[in-house]
Design a protein around this motif. Structure first.
Motif, PDB file in Angstrom:
ATOM      1  N   LEU A 163      -6.603  10.843 -15.702  1.00 48.63           N
ATOM      2  CA  LEU A 163      -7.788  11.683 -15.915  1.00 48.63           C
ATOM      3  C   LEU A 163      -7.728  12.434 -17.234  1.00 48.63           C
ATOM      4  CD1 LEU A 163      -8.262  13.186 -12.324  1.00 48.63           C
ATOM      5  CD2 LEU A 163      -9.315  11.135 -13.300  1.00 48.63           C
ATOM      6  N   HIS A 164      -6.515  12.698 -17.735  1.00 50.29           N
ATOM      7  CA  HIS A 164      -6.370  13.489 -18.959  1.00 50.29           C
ATOM      8  C   HIS A 164      -6.033  12.635 -20.185  1.00 50.29           C
ATOM      9  CE1 HIS A 164      -6.587  17.552 -17.187  1.00 50.29           C
ATOM     10  NE2 HIS A 164      -6.100  16.964 -16.107  1.00 50.29           N
ATOM     11  N   ALA A 165      -5.652  11.373 -19.967  1.00 48.21           N
ATOM     12  CA  ALA A 165      -5.230  10.527 -21.085  1.00 48.21           C
ATOM     13  C   ALA A 165      -6.429  10.019 -21.875  1.00 48.21           C
ATOM     14  CB  ALA A 165      -4.407   9.355 -20.569  1.00 48.21           C
ATOM     15  N   THR A 166      -6.194   9.739 -23.133  1.00 46.22           N
ATOM     16  CA  THR A 166      -7.237   9.129 -23.973  1.00 46.22           C
ATOM     17  C   THR A 166      -7.071   7.615 -24.066  1.00 46.22           C
ATOM     18  OG1 THR A 166      -5.888   9.557 -25.933  1.00 46.22           O
ATOM     19  CG2 THR A 166      -7.557  11.212 -25.343  1.00 46.22           C
ATOM     20  N   ASP A 167      -5.876   7.121 -23.745  1.00 44.17           N
ATOM     21  CA  ASP A 167      -5.642   5.671 -23.726  1.00 44.17           C
ATOM     22  C   ASP A 167      -4.599   5.361 -22.659  1.00 44.17           C
ATOM     23  OD1 ASP A 167      -3.302   6.628 -24.839  1.00 44.17           O
ATOM     24  OD2 ASP A 167      -3.670   5.803 -26.834  1.00 44.17           O
ATOM     25  N   ASP A 168      -4.259   4.087 -22.528  1.00 40.35           N
ATOM     26  CA  ASP A 168      -3.298   3.621 -21.531  1.00 40.35           C
ATOM     27  C   ASP A 168      -3.659   4.120 -20.136  1.00 40.35           C
ATOM     28  OD1 ASP A 168      -1.129   2.195 -20.602  1.00 40.35           O
ATOM     29  OD2 ASP A 168       0.264   3.857 -20.846  1.00 40.35           O
ATOM     30  N   LYS A 169      -4.882   3.858 -19.751  1.00 35.30           N
ATOM     31  CA  LYS A 169      -5.362   4.224 -18.424  1.00 35.30           C
ATOM     32  C   LYS A 169      -6.373   3.168 -17.983  1.00 35.30           C
ATOM     33  CE  LYS A 169      -9.104   7.089 -20.223  1.00 35.30           C
ATOM     34  NZ  LYS A 169      -9.761   8.420 -20.211  1.00 35.30           N
ATOM     35  N   PRO A 170      -6.559   3.007 -16.698  1.00 37.02           N
ATOM     36  CA  PRO A 170      -7.539   2.016 -16.245  1.00 37.02           C
ATOM     37  C   PRO A 170      -8.958   2.516 -16.446  1.00 37.02           C
ATOM     38  CG  PRO A 170      -6.679   3.228 -14.370  1.00 37.02           C
ATOM     39  CD  PRO A 170      -5.902   3.697 -15.573  1.00 37.02           C
ATOM     40  N   SER A 171      -9.906   1.586 -16.433  1.00 38.79           N
ATOM     41  CA  SER A 171     -11.305   2.007 -16.325  1.00 38.79           C
ATOM     42  C   SER A 171     -11.474   2.649 -14.950  1.00 38.79           C
ATOM     43  CB  SER A 171     -12.238   0.804 -16.465  1.00 38.79           C
ATOM     44  OG  SER A 171     -12.286   0.372 -17.797  1.00 38.79           O
ATOM     45  N   LEU A 172     -12.056   3.817 -14.936  1.00 39.09           N
ATOM     46  CA  LEU A 172     -12.281   4.575 -13.711  1.00 39.09           C
ATOM     47  C   LEU A 172     -13.781   4.681 -13.449  1.00 39.09           C
ATOM     48  CD1 LEU A 172      -9.656   7.343 -14.467  1.00 39.09           C
ATOM     49  CD2 LEU A 172      -9.471   5.671 -12.611  1.00 39.09           C
ATOM     50  N   SER A 173     -14.144   5.223 -12.308  1.00 39.93           N
ATOM     51  CA  SER A 173     -15.557   5.282 -11.909  1.00 39.93           C
ATOM     52  C   SER A 173     -16.439   5.867 -12.998  1.00 39.93           C
ATOM     53  CB  SER A 173     -15.699   6.110 -10.631  1.00 39.93           C
ATOM     54  OG  SER A 173     -14.931   5.583  -9.584  1.00 39.93           O
ATOM     55  N   HIS A 174     -15.967   6.910 -13.667  1.00 34.87           N
ATOM     56  CA  HIS A 174     -16.812   7.603 -14.651  1.00 34.87           C
ATOM     57  C   HIS A 174     -16.785   6.964 -16.031  1.00 34.87           C
ATOM     58  CE1 HIS A 174     -12.831   9.170 -15.322  1.00 34.87           C
ATOM     59  NE2 HIS A 174     -13.205   9.848 -16.385  1.00 34.87           N
ATOM     60  N   TYR A 201      -2.083   9.492 -11.188  1.00 30.30           N
ATOM     61  CA  TYR A 201      -3.529   9.710 -11.171  1.00 30.30           C
ATOM     62  C   TYR A 201      -3.963  10.835 -12.115  1.00 30.30           C
ATOM     63  CZ  TYR A 201      -8.266  10.453  -9.460  1.00 30.30           C
ATOM     64  OH  TYR A 201      -9.631  10.608  -9.380  1.00 30.30           O
ATOM     65  N   ARG A 202      -3.254  11.962 -12.094  1.00 25.77           N
ATOM     66  CA  ARG A 202      -3.628  13.074 -12.964  1.00 25.77           C
ATOM     67  C   ARG A 202      -3.579  12.659 -14.435  1.00 25.77           C
ATOM     68  NH1 ARG A 202      -1.687  16.410 -16.443  1.00 25.77           N
ATOM     69  NH2 ARG A 202      -2.636  18.481 -16.704  1.00 25.77           N
ATOM     70  N   ASP A 203      -2.536  11.915 -14.802  1.00 27.62           N
ATOM     71  CA  ASP A 203      -2.404  11.495 -16.199  1.00 27.62           C
ATOM     72  C   ASP A 203      -3.567  10.612 -16.625  1.00 27.62           C
ATOM     73  OD1 ASP A 203      -0.053  12.893 -16.383  1.00 27.62           O
ATOM     74  OD2 ASP A 203       1.235  11.158 -16.030  1.00 27.62           O
ATOM     75  N   ASN A 224       0.820  -1.212   0.000  1.00 30.81           N
ATOM     76  CA  ASN A 224       0.000   0.000   0.000  1.00 30.81           C
ATOM     77  C   ASN A 224       0.856   1.267   0.000  1.00 30.81           C
ATOM     78  OD1 ASN A 224      -2.810  -0.091  -0.318  1.00 30.81           O
ATOM     79  ND2 ASN A 224      -3.090  -1.016   1.695  1.00 30.81           N
ATOM     80  N   SER A 225       1.998   1.202   0.652  1.00 32.27           N
ATOM     81  CA  SER A 225       2.910   2.343   0.645  1.00 32.27           C
ATOM     82  C   SER A 225       3.414   2.614  -0.771  1.00 32.27           C
ATOM     83  CB  SER A 225       4.097   2.074   1.586  1.00 32.27           C
ATOM     84  OG  SER A 225       5.006   3.146   1.569  1.00 32.27           O
ATOM     85  N   ALA A 226       3.810   1.547  -1.476  1.00 33.37           N
ATOM     86  CA  ALA A 226       4.289   1.702  -2.854  1.00 33.37           C
ATOM     87  C   ALA A 226       3.138   2.072  -3.791  1.00 33.37           C
ATOM     88  CB  ALA A 226       4.963   0.409  -3.311  1.00 33.37           C
ATOM     89  N   PHE A 227       1.957   1.534  -3.533  1.00 33.02           N
ATOM     90  CA  PHE A 227       0.789   1.849  -4.360  1.00 33.02           C
ATOM     91  C   PHE A 227       0.436   3.331  -4.243  1.00 33.02           C
ATOM     92  CE2 PHE A 227      -3.889   2.220  -4.767  1.00 33.02           C
ATOM     93  CZ  PHE A 227      -4.026   1.809  -6.076  1.00 33.02           C
ATOM     94  N   PHE A 228       0.530   3.871  -3.044  1.00 31.09           N
ATOM     95  CA  PHE A 228       0.252   5.295  -2.846  1.00 31.09           C
ATOM     96  C   PHE A 228       1.162   6.150  -3.725  1.00 31.09           C
ATOM     97  CE2 PHE A 228       1.465   9.262  -0.760  1.00 31.09           C
ATOM     98  CZ  PHE A 228       0.237   9.895  -0.666  1.00 31.09           C
ATOM     99  N   LYS A 229       2.452   5.839  -3.739  1.00 30.49           N
ATOM    100  CA  LYS A 229       3.399   6.604  -4.554  1.00 30.49           C
ATOM    101  C   LYS A 229       3.065   6.469  -6.042  1.00 30.49           C
ATOM    102  CE  LYS A 229       7.040   5.979  -1.106  1.00 30.49           C
ATOM    103  NZ  LYS A 229       8.295   5.276  -0.765  1.00 30.49           N
ATOM    104  N   PHE A 230       2.644   5.262  -6.434  1.00 32.03           N
ATOM    105  CA  PHE A 230       2.261   5.024  -7.825  1.00 32.03           C
ATOM    106  C   PHE A 230       1.058   5.886  -8.216  1.00 32.03           C
ATOM    107  CE2 PHE A 230      -0.691   2.611 -10.569  1.00 32.03           C
ATOM    108  CZ  PHE A 230       0.055   2.612 -11.739  1.00 32.03           C
ATOM    109  N   VAL A 231       0.038   5.931  -7.372  1.00 31.57           N
ATOM    110  CA  VAL A 231      -1.152   6.720  -7.656  1.00 31.57           C
ATOM    111  C   VAL A 231      -0.811   8.210  -7.666  1.00 31.57           C
ATOM    112  CG1 VAL A 231      -3.426   7.400  -6.768  1.00 31.57           C
ATOM    113  CG2 VAL A 231      -2.770   4.995  -6.784  1.00 31.57           C
ATOM    114  N   GLU A 232      -0.012   8.634  -6.712  1.00 31.22           N
ATOM    115  CA  GLU A 232       0.381  10.043  -6.641  1.00 31.22           C
ATOM    116  C   GLU A 232       1.061  10.490  -7.935  1.00 31.22           C
ATOM    117  OE1 GLU A 232       2.111  12.727  -2.989  1.00 31.22           O
ATOM    118  OE2 GLU A 232       3.232  10.914  -3.542  1.00 31.22           O
ATOM    119  N   ARG A 233       1.869   9.596  -8.528  1.00 30.89           N
ATOM    120  CA  ARG A 233       2.586   9.930  -9.768  1.00 30.89           C
ATOM    121  C   ARG A 233       1.690   9.901 -10.999  1.00 30.89           C
ATOM    122  NH1 ARG A 233       6.360   6.189  -7.717  1.00 30.89           N
ATOM    123  NH2 ARG A 233       5.641   4.675  -9.278  1.00 30.89           N
TER     124      ARG A 233
END
Length: 517
Positions: free
Chosen positions: A201-212, A197-199, A186-195
């Motif tokens: 939200l703005h990417a058109t591909d290479d991103k996970p399915s998100l809530s929206h 997450y913004r991308d 979870n400590s490493a996952f937090f750093k991964f998300v912090e790096r």
């Protein structure tokens, strides 16, 4: 001390070589040639198991079986018989025998049966410990080399797998090692998300399915005029809880596909679930539906327009021709009504049921002392979830849906995490009250404990005023105010919360189920 086995057979003399073999394997064998005498021994002797012949003169095995169960209901019994007729097997199985062997039997068959009955927990524990010890290093290497959201999804699934494998073992040290590895993950996952997450939200591909995007990505492909689908959203359902209740679904359904998606931040109901049903990020919902969206400081139910959001999203996705129905179950009376009214929605192309039980359960863990003592950790949280579902009207709805041939899409809006460590935060009167995230002005906090967002609009989050910012707690931290700090910490420590950054809150299941035929 050797385990004592009672063997009842009218031809017991012929079985002495078998008994000698079992004695060499460490069992103490007591042999008797009739059931009547055996029944006199059972109340006074401490037998670990009984082997009994089905066909004996006088009192037969099935009759003796019933009498033994009356004397010692928990005593394991292995039925041995020459008779392969199905009704005999069914009668024996219906009497809760531990095993059923067909003559002629060899000593190894009996040994295997006894080990399965008497030593399986020990054998399973030893095997699980050895296997996890071997896998520990592999998981550690995968954590070091994780590069994308799929890597972290797979790591989380592996950790949950081992958590379930090890949850009933007696080796407390091994459980502590797994818990420590989860914390490290979870400590490493937090750093991964912090790096990243913004991308996302703005990417058109290479991103996970998100809530929206998940309704469009994962639900839409299953919806059509030619099929009736039941979408069940269980609020707060974590992946480990899904794996615990999965066998209950397997009575009626096959798992066609098990997928995972990522909750948006905050991983909280008013944000994540509204995003799911609207297909929009929170700031987009606020702009499109200014009369429906409520910000954290606003009074009122912040999830009361999910039906309207869903209808709007289905229009945008070209699904408006489908017949739909939406229900939100907040209590057992309405749950029962949905079951009774099943005939009204079984013919809808899409029926949505939002079920708030686990959310209620997690809050009860905080506010109710009895529930708090029942749910002490993740293991008891899973167990309570399974016990609820096993006796719920919702499971009966699932059974009816299977009988009607309805596909089920089972998912959630976010998970929860068992919080342990407090971190002080200071804010003004308008600051949100959630323990895993804060939104407000003039926030003061420990930088190392949170993921901070200064530009809310860049993350598609509502900005209540110009200086508003969001912070999200990492790992198992909860955010506490300095005022009445000790009381606050003691009250909320070791409770289930959501809204922050952890695998448990953000990596959540989307399950496609098809009815068994």
């Amino acid at each position: 001390m050797a385990l004592k086995i009672l063997w009842i057979d009218d031809e017991i003399e012929l079985l002495k070589p078998h008994a000698l073999f079992l004695e060499k394997k460490g069992y103490e064998m007591q042999m008797i040639n009739n059931a009547t005498d055996a029944l006199e021994l059972i109340p006074t002797e401490n037998f670990s198991a009984v082997l009994i012949d089905e066909n004996m003169p006088g009192m037969g095995g099935l009759e003796a079986l019933q009498k033994i169960k009356e004397i010692k209901p928990q005593l394991p019994i292995v039925m041995i018989t020459k008779n392969e007729e199905e009704h005999i097997m069914e009668e024996a199985i219906g009497s809760h025998i531990a095993d059923y062997l067909i003559k002629p039997v060899n000593p190894n068959q009996i040994l295997l049966s006894l080990k399965k009955i008497l030593d399986s927990d020990k054998i399973i524990t030893e095997k699980a410990v050895v296997n996890y010890q071997q896998e520990f290093r592999n998981i550690a290497m995968e954590m070091m080399n994780a590069r994308d959201y799929e890597d972290w999804r797979d790591i989380y699934k592996k950790l949950v797998y081992w958590e379930l494998e090890l949850e009933n073992i007696q080796d407390s040290e091994m459980s502590k090692i797994l818990e420590a590895q989860k914390e490290e993950a979870n400590s490493a996952f937090f750093k991964f998300v912090e790096r990243n997450y913004r991308d996302w939200l703005h990417a058109t591909d290479d991103k996970p399915s998100l809530s929206h995007t998940v309704f469009k990505d994962m639900a839409k492909p299953h919806l059509s005029k030619n099929e009736n689908t039941l979408l069940i959203m269980v609020d707060n359902l974590r992946y480990d809880q899904w794996k615990t209740i999965e066998p209950l679904f397997n009575q009626f359904y096959n798992v066609e596909k098990e997928q995972m998606y990522y909750s948006i931040l905050p991983s909280a109901t008013q944000y994540a679930r509204n995003a799911f049903f609207s297909g929009l990020m929170p700031s987009q919902i606020e702009k499109r539906f200014p009369d429906y969206w409520l910000n954290d400081p606003d009074d009122g139910n912040k999830n009361q327009y999910e039906k309207e959001f869903l209808e709007d999203q289905m229009k945008r996705l070209g699904l408006s021709e489908l017949s739909t129905q939406y229900y939100k179950i907040l209590n057992s009376d309405f749950e029962k009504k949905i079951l009774d009214d099943f005939h009204q929605y079984k013919n809808k192309n899409l029926t949505v049921i939002v079920y708030n039980f686990i959310d209620i359960l997690s809050h009860a863990k905080t506010d109710n002392r009895i529930v708090s003592q029942m749910i002490r950790d993740d293991k008891t949280y899973r167990s309570t979830t399974k016990n609820w579902f096993q006796n719920s009207y919702l499971l009966q709805i699932v059974r009816k849906a299977a009988a009607e041939g309805m596909k089920i899409l089972l998912t959630t809006d976010h998970g929860t995490i068992f919080v342990k460590k407090p971190s002080q935060v200071v804010g003004d009167r308008e600051t949100s009250t959630n323990l895993r995230y804060k939104m407000g002005r003039k926030l003061q906090y420990e930088d190392k404990d949170v993921f901070a967002i200064d530009d809310a609009e860049d993350y598609f989050l509502p900005r209540v005023n110009v200086s508003s910012k969001y912070i999200f707690a990492k790992e198992d931290i909860f955010l506490a105010y300095p005022k009445n700090y000790n009381h606050y910490v003691n009250y909320y420590k070791e409770t289930y919360q959501h809204g922050g950054v952890s695998m448990e809150e953000m990596i959540i299941p989307f399950i496609t189920l098809t009815p068994k035929v």
